[in-house]
Enzyme design. Structure first.
Site, PDB file in Angstrom:
ATOM      1  N   HIS A   1       0.828  -1.200   0.000  1.00  0.00           N
ATOM      2  CA  HIS A   1       0.000   0.000   0.000  1.00  0.00           C
ATOM      3  C   HIS A   1       0.869   1.260   0.000  1.00  0.00           C
ATOM      4  CE1 HIS A   1      -3.405  -2.611   0.848  1.00  0.00           C
ATOM      5  NE2 HIS A   1      -4.222  -1.573   0.764  1.00  0.00           N
TER       6      HIS A   1
ATOM      7  N   HIS B   1       1.502  -3.327   9.386  1.00  0.00           N
ATOM      8  CA  HIS B   1       2.907  -3.322   8.986  1.00  0.00           C
ATOM      9  C   HIS B   1       3.775  -2.729  10.083  1.00  0.00           C
ATOM     10  CE1 HIS B   1       2.640  -4.572   4.754  1.00  0.00           C
ATOM     11  NE2 HIS B   1       1.524  -3.863   4.677  1.00  0.00           N
TER      12      HIS B   1
END
Length: 206
Positions: free
Chosen positions: A113, A181
């Protein structure tokens, strides 16, 4: 040394996740996650490239972007996928449920992303001059665009680029805050996105 860096990265990332969790606007973060999904960007970009666009049309200003955008999205998919398979870093264990996640992915490094949004923002930044020229040409041929933008196409493109960078930064930060993340995943993904934009822009610019 590497083990200490990984431990520090995990600790900092978890601290940010826990600190922000009570205040997270889940609907906004979900929207950011969805907006940066490959399954949204690629079909839309390909459709705009292949679809006939009437003359004049506001969509014309996107024409200089579409080829490098599609190339960069495919490049990003390949590079991020290859790196993930090579490193095979597990996602954060402190968010096993992956709340409000829209995709299932077992590997964390790097953040796809983050690379994607920074690629798009960087490509817009690099293409600012081409977008300004396209908007100026469109303004002279379209009373609607001329009425809303006037002679301020430079400012309009600057606003567009600024919004794109704000979106890229917000989406990248949200990956850590969501527990999707680690910090290094996001930082590395952002750097990859900028490099991919440079490659795509210089190879396929008009």
């Amino acid at each position: 040394m590497l083990g200490r860096l990984v431990a520090l990265d995990t600790t900092v990332s978890q601290h940010l996740h826990v600190l922000a969790k009570p205040f997270l606007p889940h609907s906004l973060l979900l929207l950011l996650e969805l907006s940066a999904d490959f399954r949204f960007f690629f079909p839309l970009s390909l459709s705009l490239l292949l679809a006939p666009i009437p003359d004049p049309s506001p969509t014309q200003i996107l024409r200089p972007l579409l080829s490098p955008l599609i190339f960069g999205l495919l490049l990003d998919l390949a590079v991020v996928g290859l790196i993930k398979l090579l490193f095979r870093r597990s996602r954060p264990l402190y968010n096993k449920k992956m709340s409000i996640a829209v995709s299932v992915d077992h590997f964390s490094f790097p953040s796809g992303h983050s690379s994607r949004v920074c690629f798009v923002a960087s490509l817009l930044h690099l293409s600012a001059a081409a977008l300004t020229d396209a908007l100026a040409n469109l303004r002279s041929a379209s009373p609607f665009v001329d009425r809303w933008i006037g002679a301020g196409e430079v400012n309009a493109v600057r606003i567009l680029v600024s919004v794109a960078w704000a979106w890229a930064v917000g989406t990248s930060v949200s990956r850590v805050l969501l527990g999707r993340h680690f910090v290094t995943d996001v930082f590395t993904g952002a750097c990859l996105g900028v490099l991919e934009a440079l490659v795509s822009f210089h190879l396929l610019r008009f």
